[in-house]
Every structure is written in C-alpha cells, then in structure tokens.
Design a protein around this motif. Structure first.
Motif, PDB file in Angstrom:
ATOM      1  N   ILE A 468       0.805  -1.233   0.000  1.00 48.31           N
ATOM      2  CA  ILE A 468       0.000   0.000   0.000  1.00 48.31           C
ATOM      3  C   ILE A 468       0.834   1.277   0.000  1.00 48.31           C
ATOM      4  O   ILE A 468       0.286   2.368  -0.145  1.00 48.31           O
ATOM      5  CB  ILE A 468      -0.980   0.037   1.195  1.00 48.31           C
ATOM      6  N   ALA A 469       2.135   1.164   0.150  1.00 46.17           N
ATOM      7  CA  ALA A 469       2.964   2.377   0.210  1.00 46.17           C
ATOM      8  C   ALA A 469       2.716   3.241  -1.028  1.00 46.17           C
ATOM      9  O   ALA A 469       2.883   2.778  -2.151  1.00 46.17           O
ATOM     10  CB  ALA A 469       4.438   1.992   0.304  1.00 46.17           C
ATOM     11  N   PRO A 470       2.280   4.487  -0.850  1.00 46.76           N
ATOM     12  CA  PRO A 470       1.950   5.331  -2.003  1.00 46.76           C
ATOM     13  C   PRO A 470       3.194   5.967  -2.617  1.00 46.76           C
ATOM     14  O   PRO A 470       4.215   6.107  -1.957  1.00 46.76           O
ATOM     15  CB  PRO A 470       1.060   6.418  -1.398  1.00 46.76           C
ATOM     16  N   HIS A 471       3.087   6.299  -3.888  1.00 44.66           N
ATOM     17  CA  HIS A 471       4.188   7.033  -4.529  1.00 44.66           C
ATOM     18  C   HIS A 471       3.700   8.434  -4.810  1.00 44.66           C
ATOM     19  O   HIS A 471       2.751   8.631  -5.555  1.00 44.66           O
ATOM     20  CB  HIS A 471       4.612   6.327  -5.807  1.00 44.66           C
ATOM     21  N   VAL A 472       4.292   9.386  -4.163  1.00 39.90           N
ATOM     22  CA  VAL A 472       3.831  10.770  -4.302  1.00 39.90           C
ATOM     23  C   VAL A 472       4.882  11.573  -5.063  1.00 39.90           C
ATOM     24  O   VAL A 472       6.047  11.596  -4.684  1.00 39.90           O
ATOM     25  CB  VAL A 472       3.584  11.401  -2.914  1.00 39.90           C
ATOM     26  N   GLN A 473       4.428  12.183  -6.170  1.00 31.20           N
ATOM     27  CA  GLN A 473       5.343  13.025  -6.956  1.00 31.20           C
ATOM     28  C   GLN A 473       5.492  14.381  -6.291  1.00 31.20           C
ATOM     29  O   GLN A 473       4.510  14.935  -5.804  1.00 31.20           O
ATOM     30  CB  GLN A 473       4.775  13.234  -8.376  1.00 31.20           C
ATOM     31  N   ASN A 474       6.659  14.967  -6.328  1.00 31.36           N
ATOM     32  CA  ASN A 474       6.917  16.305  -5.769  1.00 31.36           C
ATOM     33  C   ASN A 474       6.207  16.546  -4.442  1.00 31.36           C
ATOM     34  O   ASN A 474       5.350  17.408  -4.333  1.00 31.36           O
ATOM     35  CB  ASN A 474       6.453  17.404  -6.743  1.00 31.36           C
ATOM     36  N   VAL A 499      -2.900   7.081   5.652  1.00 36.88           N
ATOM     37  CA  VAL A 499      -2.030   7.094   4.480  1.00 36.88           C
ATOM     38  C   VAL A 499      -2.799   7.626   3.275  1.00 36.88           C
ATOM     39  O   VAL A 499      -2.286   8.424   2.488  1.00 36.88           O
ATOM     40  CB  VAL A 499      -1.475   5.673   4.202  1.00 36.88           C
ATOM     41  N   LYS A 500      -4.059   7.234   3.176  1.00 39.05           N
ATOM     42  CA  LYS A 500      -4.883   7.706   2.055  1.00 39.05           C
ATOM     43  C   LYS A 500      -4.992   9.233   2.079  1.00 39.05           C
ATOM     44  O   LYS A 500      -4.810   9.913   1.062  1.00 39.05           O
ATOM     45  CB  LYS A 500      -6.275   7.054   2.147  1.00 39.05           C
ATOM     46  N   VAL A 501      -5.280   9.791   3.261  1.00 39.12           N
ATOM     47  CA  VAL A 501      -5.425  11.242   3.368  1.00 39.12           C
ATOM     48  C   VAL A 501      -4.096  11.932   3.048  1.00 39.12           C
ATOM     49  O   VAL A 501      -4.049  12.898   2.272  1.00 39.12           O
ATOM     50  CB  VAL A 501      -5.900  11.645   4.789  1.00 39.12           C
ATOM     51  N   LEU A 502      -3.039  11.426   3.633  1.00 37.38           N
ATOM     52  CA  LEU A 502      -1.735  12.074   3.464  1.00 37.38           C
ATOM     53  C   LEU A 502      -1.303  12.058   1.995  1.00 37.38           C
ATOM     54  O   LEU A 502      -0.896  13.080   1.437  1.00 37.38           O
ATOM     55  CB  LEU A 502      -0.683  11.389   4.345  1.00 37.38           C
ATOM     56  N   ALA A 503      -1.406  10.884   1.381  1.00 38.14           N
ATOM     57  CA  ALA A 503      -0.947  10.759  -0.009  1.00 38.14           C
ATOM     58  C   ALA A 503      -1.779  11.647  -0.926  1.00 38.14           C
ATOM     59  O   ALA A 503      -1.254  12.328  -1.811  1.00 38.14           O
ATOM     60  CB  ALA A 503      -1.028   9.299  -0.446  1.00 38.14           C
TER      61      ALA A 503
END
Ligand code: SF4
Ligand code: SF4
Lengths: 717, 208
Positions: A468-474, A499-503
């Motif tokens: 589930i680790a998200p990949h967040v650009q910039n 994690v959903k909110v943060l990403a």
C-alpha cells in the motif's frame, strides 16, 4: 486510621466497596463537574500558567536553599519572640510538641488543620501523653469523632453524608441532632467554641513560613485557625521544612492560586500572617505575650531535596486540586487514593513518608490521564513521578511477574512482533469473523468482561506496507509514520486511512520497519531498563530518514515519543537525539489541520452526526484542542459531548490492573456519548477506540467508534 | 482602574462572597449603621458558660441569649468611640473598647477598621495586632469593617510593599485578610456560613 494498603486483595476489596457506595459516588461526581466549571471561572481573572510558573520557581529556589532559609527564618522569628525547633523525624517532632505542652502545664489542646500533623500522627502521640486534643476544622472534627483519616486534603470529610454526621453529633452532644446541614454546622459552632475557650494550647499548621520576616501563614474559611492561634496562651506551629519560602511576594502569588485550585475561591475567608509572638491576654501569660513555638519537621525532606527528580514535590501547596480532577479519585474517594496525603501527590508522598508496601499498591492506581499535572499549583509532573516510583520500587524490590515477562518480550522486537502475529492466529477461533473476541469464556475474562476485547488483525500493517505504500510526486512534506502496537496489529485500517489522506494531499509517507512499541506500557509497569532499550531502538529506526515530521495516530505514543523519551534518557548520551526526535513528533490531527491546512473545501461534508472524545494525552500533554474538532466539523456534523476531555478509563495496562475502575469511567463516558444522539464517535487514539468501541459493543449501542483518520478519509474530496 | 472602578470591583467581589457592602458619607453615619445593625439583630447566643451574665430565652441553636447586647469597637478613635458608646448606651447595649476576652462565648457586633481593601477578591486587610481587635472580629455574630474608599488597591501583588512594611520592623504583628464571613462546605459540600466566626460580614465604605 484505615489501612487497606497492606495487601493487594484487601485494596481491591476496598475499591469494590467504594464503587458500591452510592452516596460517595454521587457526591464526588457532582463535585467533579461543578469544580471544573467553577475553577475555570475564577481563574479567568488571573494569569494561571504564569502564576503556577512563579510558584514553581519560588518553591524550587526555596528547596535548594532550605538551610539558608531555615537559618534566616529562625533568626527573624526569634527576634520577634518565637522559639524555633527542628525535628529530624516524626518521633522527635511529636516529642518536641509534647514537651512544650508539659513545660507550659497544658492539659487541653485545640488544633486547626495540618496535614503535617497527620503525617506524623501527632494526635495519637499527644493523647498517649494524657493530653486532650480536639480538632476544630469542622471536617477534621467529624473524622476525629469517627476515628478516621481525612479523605481529601482540603475537604477531609467529603466521604460522609449529613446522616452520618448527625449520628456522630448526636453521640457527642447526647442530644438527638437534626440532619439539616445548617443546623449541624451550628452544633459544631457551639461545641467547639467551648473547646477553644477551655484550651491552653493551640496547634496550627502553616501554609508558608516566610524567611525574610519569620512569619507563618494560615489559609482557612472557617476561621478556626484564627481562634486556635489567638485564644489559648500557647501556640505551636508545625511546619514541614518544605513550607519555607524566601519572601512575601511569593506568598501573595501563591495565595492567588491555592484557594482557586482548592475550592474555586478567589481567596478564602481568612488568610492570616502571624509574624512573631503577639499580644495575648490569656490568664497565665504574665507578660501579655503569646508563648509561640515553631517546630520544623524534616522527616526525610532534606534528603528528598537532593533528589534531582523528586525535589519538585516540594512545590506542592496542598491545594488538593490533583484529587479534585482525578477520574480515579472521583470514583473511589480519598481513602483509596492515598494513605495520609490524598490524590495524585498522595500516591507519591506515601512512598516517601509511609512505607514502600503501601506505596507499591497505591502507585499502581494512576491511569496516567495527566489531569492532575494540568492543574497542579506547583506545576509538578505528577504522573511522571508516579511512574518513576514504580520503576524505583521495581529496581529496589524486584518487579512483579507480568512486568518482567513484558520486558523479556519487548527487549527483542522480532520476538515481540512474531508473538503478536502468532497471537493473531491463535485467537482466530474466538472472533467469529468480527473485530471482537466473542467466545473467550467469561471465566477467563473475569472482571474484564465489561468491554468486548478486540481481535488482532489478520495481517498487521507492517506486512501490508509494501503493497500500500503510495508514490507521491513532488511531495510537499516527507513524513514517517509511527504506528504503535495497537494500530500495527489490531487496527491497521486506521493507518491505511491516514495514508490515504496524506498521499492525496501530496505528502510522501514512509514506514520504517525497525520501529517497535513506543515503550509507554513498559513505563507504566515500571520497567525502566527495557523502556530505555525500546526508546533507543525506535530512535535508531527513524535515524537518517531526514523526515520533516514523524506522524503518529496514537496520542499516547505521541506524548511518550515527544516528551517521555527526553525524560527517561535525561543525563544519558542519547538525550540530545531524544530531544530532536521529540521535536519531529506530531499527532495526525495537528498535522493535517495545522501543517497541511485542510479546510472545509477538502471534504464532502456528510450529514452524519459525529461526536468526539478527547484523548488524555492529546488534550493535556500535547495541548491539542481545536484541530480535531474543526476537522470533524469540516467532514461531518459535529455534536459536542459532555465532559469531552475527561478520560475514557483505558490507560493502557491500567485497565487490566483496575478493570473495576476502568469500567465505571467508561460507563460514564458512554452515557455522555449516548446523550449526544450521534451515530459516530471519533477519537485520536487507538487505545481509546479499543476501550470505547469495546464498551459500546458490550452495551449494544448504535454508535460507530473510529479513529478520526477514518472519518476524514471517507469524506475526503 | 479609576478609583470609582476600584470601588465597584471591590463591592462586586465582596458581595459575591456574601458580604454586605454599604457606602456611607460620614463616620457619624457609619456609627449609626453599626447601632442599627445591632438593634435589628436577634440577641447573641451565649455559646459557653459565662458566670454572672444575665441570660435570656434560648436562641436558634438552643443556647441562652444575651439580655444586654454587646458591641465591641476597640480600634475606633477616641471621639468616634465616645459617639458610638453614647448611642449604644441609649439603646441599652454594652459598648466595649477592651476586655473582649471576658465575652468569648459570643458578642453581637464587632467593629474593626480595615487598613486597605483588595478589589480583585473583595478582601479587607486588617491590622489585628491588638488582641481585642482580633477577638472582636472572631467572636461577634456580625462583623463590621470600615474601609476608606481611597485605600482600595487592585490586587494582592499591588499591596506587597505595604504589607512588608507592616511586618518588617521586628515587632510582632498579626495580619488578617478577610474575605466574606466565616464559611464551610465540609458537610456534603453544602455551603454554610458562620461555623466559627461571624455569621455576617458588613463592609462600610467611607468617603475620605
Ligand atoms: S494522571 Fe490522572 S489518574 Fe493519574 S493521578 Fe493524575 S489525575 Fe489521577
Ligand atoms: S500536588 Fe499540586 S495539585 Fe496536588 S495538592 Fe500539591 S500543589 Fe495541589
């Protein structure tokens, strides 16, 4: 004097009795609620925190200069005709006072309230010498008639009803007494006036002994201390060495807080400063002057003053506020929450003055809710000191088996986490596919049956992370999650929601795998050594990650990581790292509200009625109040709950040690939740979720209990 | 705060703790107030043995009451005391300037002079070095304090120097801060006044 503190089973039995005492429960409940409101009102016109800081500083200074202040006080008081004595322990103080009585041919003594006299059991000692001793504070007199000890430092008879008092007064006067309180008070007026007149000696306590001019002060409402110090020809003041203070201004600061904290008064009816042996025209005093003695009691105080941590207990001004706000006191009353000294400070002072056996039992009975520390007149870190006593007792006398076991497991993260996974597997047959353990026989649960216990998740968060680790650009921020055991192994869905909110809001999230339990449960059990090991493991796990913040969804973990680590690592090589580690810790609500700045526009506001419970460590340790409430109102219909900032009764290991108390606190909380009519209750701590959801399930309440992250994730645009 | 604001704040706080606050224009009016209060109250109960004192019917606490009411005013200036004593005599009250210790079983009215007032809590600071002054504020059923409006200060810190001066000379002193009548909430947290000291506190605010 009551003494159920000799055995653990005796103590629990007494607690059960107290919980069954409807009168006590009602009185303390009403008092807790009215006190909170009244206290807030009277503190509005002064700078509460500023004054508390001043008191703490003045008392700290006095503690470090005790000898100097003592000499100064002695010289000034002697100049004004006062005899000053110093007793090394209880026996010597009792001896001193009995001798003064003898030398002056004293037969009858009247006393105004002195906790120090209770500390050394002065009455018993004087009565053994054939002296007649009468208490004159109404509450003290009542308990003296009953041969009991005080159940509160300011309101010693708060545990008694008018009916009990009427019976006692009927006995002492030989006349049937009415149960009308106004009448009963006047019975005391009449009876005690006679005692004042007949007495040869008065004994008073002292709130402050002012070094600069040798004055002693009393603070009373009834006016009995004025009579005790005026009518008889001899006056003896008993004062702990901790009552010494440098100068007058400091006393004037302190008396702005003491009555406000004690009884929500701006000032008591009488505040008296006796500076020297003044005029006294009683028969037998030839020169028309009072015979006045001040007896200072050491009883271990000079040793405590040298203790780098515990010296802060001398900031105590005996206001009793730590009992007034304590959820445990509110349920069980003072006799179960202290030996002589009552309330949070009582748990601590018992260790120093009344024996380790009593302390070992008593110091367990703190849920760690921080309410006391939050109001203390001297800003004493009360729950921290209670935890420290547990650690010291374990170090001195060996720890109970549960603590040792817990330590053995926690020392080794892998072993701990493997055990947790195994436990998840082994409890499966009992869950019936729900989040609760349903089928554990009641016999095993015993007193713990008041809430449904949660089942462990089938897959802990740490095992899900790689998927589930998200990949967040910039990313706007780079944060690491600190999971804490409860969310990692029981409620991974709370972390997933976060994690959903943060990403979604452009935050890069990392989850360092080497993290382990924050160590607070170990601290609560007094397992200091392992708790330090665990702290070091956690700091190492996040080292080098170069994160902007370390976000945690558990208020208790947050407070321990943020402040606790610096406390337990104080004086070690890891101290600096503990401070910079602590500086990065932030709770989830504050992060998304204050740092990310989430606004109503970020949510599809639902019409669901949602209420809130403020976790102890969030509102009192981290001082977070607005963020979660505003977030709830952004995402749904926020309905405030009565006593929102009062503890839910969980307290981690506390609820296992004192299930009977935990259950009652929980019940009250759920009653309030029910009154809101909300269909959902959110909190900032998985521990509170466990307690509240378990309790709600057990009662069959139609209310969904969640972490606030879940509410936000669901309603995020 | 302006002087007027101080007076208002003081009165509000004092009344909040059950003190009766009365503004009067002159000392003569204040003394008349004392006499009126005494005249209108029920005679004091005699709470303990007092040989030689004439006893009236039982009071509310089933104790005998005084036939001759007593006013003690040890602190008044000579001419003021003379004035008060004269009015008391007309009413048949005993008016004491000293020897209050003879009447520890209770007197009707005690009159004292407050040295200054503290607005923040409605408090009077009283110089009670003199034993008669101290006693008359303790054993009277109604305590009346006279306070000059110009001596009201905002809060406790603002009077620290004055207090220090009082206590700093090496002579014994006894200072009492009085905030409302004697009170207790020791039985069931129910408020009750007059447990040991005065049942009522009146503060007379005087113009200078
Ligand atoms: S921390 Fe909470 S439970 Fe513990 S003593 Fe303080 S108020 Fe009571
Ligand atoms: S510890 Fe603090 S709150 Fe408790 S009695 Fe002492 S000063 Fe008051």
């Amino acid at each position: 004097m009551h003494d159920a503190l000799v055995s653990k089973s005796g103590y629990h039995k007494e607690i059960d009795q107290a919980l069954d005492d409807d009168f006590l429960r009602r009185t303390l409940d009403t008092f807790a609620v009215s006190y909170r409101a009244n206290r807030e009102a009277v503190f509005k016109d002064v700078d509460e925190k500023g004054l508390i800081k001043k008191i703490a500083d003045a008392k700290d200074y006095a503690c470090q200069h005790m000898e100097e202040l003592y000499s100064k006080f002695k010289a000034e008081a002697e100049k004004r005709g006062v005899h000053v004595h110093r007793a090394k322990d209880a026996a010597e103080a009792n001896r001193n006072i009995a001798d003064i009585a003898k030398q002056n041919n004293v037969k009858r003594i009247v006393k105004s309230k002195s906790m120090t006299a209770e500390e050394i059991h002065l009455n018993t000692a004087l009565e053994k010498e054939g002296l007649i001793v009468d208490e004159t504070d109404l509450g003290e007199w009542i308990i003296q008639l009953r041969h009991e000890g005080p159940s509160h430092m300011v309101m010693p008879a708060i545990h008694l009803s008018r009916y009990q008092v009427a019976d006692d007064f009927t006995k002492v006067t030989g006349e049937k007494q009415d149960t009308d309180i106004q009448r009963l008070v006047k019975v005391a007026r009449v009876q005690l006036r006679r005692k004042f007149i007949a007495a040869d000696m008065g004994i008073s306590g002292c709130n402050f002994a002012i070094a600069e001019n040798g004055a002693v002060t009393t603070v009373t409402n009834e006016g009995n201390a004025r009579m005790v110090t005026t009518l008889p020809r001899v006056h003896v003041v008993l004062a702990g060495l901790d009552k010494l203070i440098t100068k007058l201004e400091e006393v004037l600061d302190a008396v702005q807080v003491l009555p406000r904290n004690a009884t929500a008064q701006r000032l008591t009816s009488y505040f008296t400063l006796m500076c020297g042996a003044g005029q006294c025209q009683a028969e037998g005093n030839d020169n028309g002057r009072k015979i006045m003695h001040v007896v200072f009691l050491d009883n271990g105080r000079t040793e405590i003053a040298k203790d780098p941590l515990f010296k802060q207990i001398f900031r105590c001004v005996r206001c009793g506020a730590c009992a007034n706000v304590c959820p445990v006191f509110r349920l069980v009353g003072g006799h179960k929450m202290g030996y002589v000294y009552i309330g949070s400070i009582g748990l601590i002072l018992t260790y120093f003055f009344h024996g380790h056996d009593r302390a070992r039992i008593l110091c367990q009975n703190c849920i760690g809710c921080e309410s006391c520390a939050n109001v203390c007149s001297g800003g004493i870190e009360l729950p921290r000191l209670t935890r420290e006593i547990r650690a010291r007792l374990n170090a001195e006398e060996g720890s109970p088996i549960e603590g040792t076991l817990m330590s053995a497991v926690m020392k080794n993260r892998k072993m701990f986490h493997n055990l947790m996974k195994f436990a998840s597997f082994s409890t499966k047959p009992f869950t019936g596919g729900t989040q609760f353990i349903r089928h554990l026989p009641m016999a095993v649960l015993g007193k713990h049956g008041y809430k449904a216990l949660p089942a462990l998740a089938s897959k802990p968060f740490r095992d899900k992370w790689s998927q589930i680790a998200p990949h967040v650009q910039n990313p706007k921020f780079r944060v690491a999650l600190f999971a804490g055991c409860a969310q990692d192994f029981i409620y991974p869905e709370q972390l997933e929601a976060a994690v959903k909110v943060l990403a979604a809001k452009g935050v890069a999230v990392d989850f360092p795998m080497e993290q382990t339990c924050c160590g607070l449960p170990l601290e609560m059990m007094g397992q200091r050594k392992t708790s330090i090991d665990v702290a070091n493991q956690n700091m190492a796990a996040f080292r080098g990650g170069n994160y902007d913040y370390i976000v945690t969804l558990c208020a208790s973990c947050a407070s321990h990581l943020k402040f606790g680590y610096s406390e337990i690592l104080d004086g070690t090589a890891s101290m600096l790292e503990a401070q910079s580690f602590g500086a990065k810790i932030i709770d989830f609500s504050s992060f998304v509200h204050d740092v990310l700045g989430l606004k109503p526009e970020d949510f599809n506001k639902s019409a669901q009625k949602v209420t809130y419970h403020a976790s102890c460590h969030l509102c009192r340790k981290l001082n977070v109040h607005e963020a979660p409430r505003e977030l709830i109102a952004d995402a749904a219909e926020y309905v405030p709950c009565e006593e929102e900032e009062v503890c839910c009764g969980f307290g981690g290991t506390y609820s296992a040690k004192f299930p009977e108390i935990s259950a009652q606190i929980l019940n009250k909380k759920l009653d309030h939740v029910k009154e809101t009519g909300a269909s959902r209750l959110v909190v900032d701590c998985p521990g509170c979720v466990m307690q509240l959801r378990g309790g709600a399930e057990k009662r069959g309440m139609q209310v969904k209990v969640d972490h606030i992250a879940q509410l936000l994730a669901e309603n995020l645009k | 705060m302006t002087p007027q604001e101080l007076v208002e704040a003081f009165s509000a706080k004092a009344q909040a703790v059950n003190a009766v606050v009365q503004e009067v224009p002159t000392m003569a009016a204040a003394l008349q107030y004392v006499v009126d209060v005494c005249a209108n109250k029920a005679p004091a109960e005699i709470l303990a043995d007092e040989p030689g004192t004439e006893k009236g019917p039982l009071g509310p606490n089933k104790q005998p009451t005084r036939v001759q009411k007593i006013v003690a005013a040890p602190q008044l200036a000579e001419e003021d005391f003379a004035l008060l004593a004269k009015s008391c005599e007309e009413k048949g009250f005993l008016c004491l300037r000293e020897g209050v210790r003879k009447y520890l079983s209770g007197i009707d009215v005690g009159v004292g002079l407050a040295e200054l007032g503290v607005a923040a809590s409605g408090t009077c600071l009283c110089n009670t070095d003199n034993e008669d002054v101290r006693l008359s504020g303790m054993i009277s059923e109604i305590s009346i304090l006279l306070l000059k409006k110009s001596t009201i200060y905002p809060d406790l810190p603002s009077i620290a120097d004055k207090l220090r001066d009082r206590m700093g000379h090496g002579e014994p002193t006894y200072t009492t801060f009085i905030t409302g009548p004697s009170r207790t909430a020791d039985i069931e947290r129910v408020a009750a006044v007059g447990v040991h000291g005065p049942l009522e506190l009146h503060i007379i605010l005087l113009e200078d």
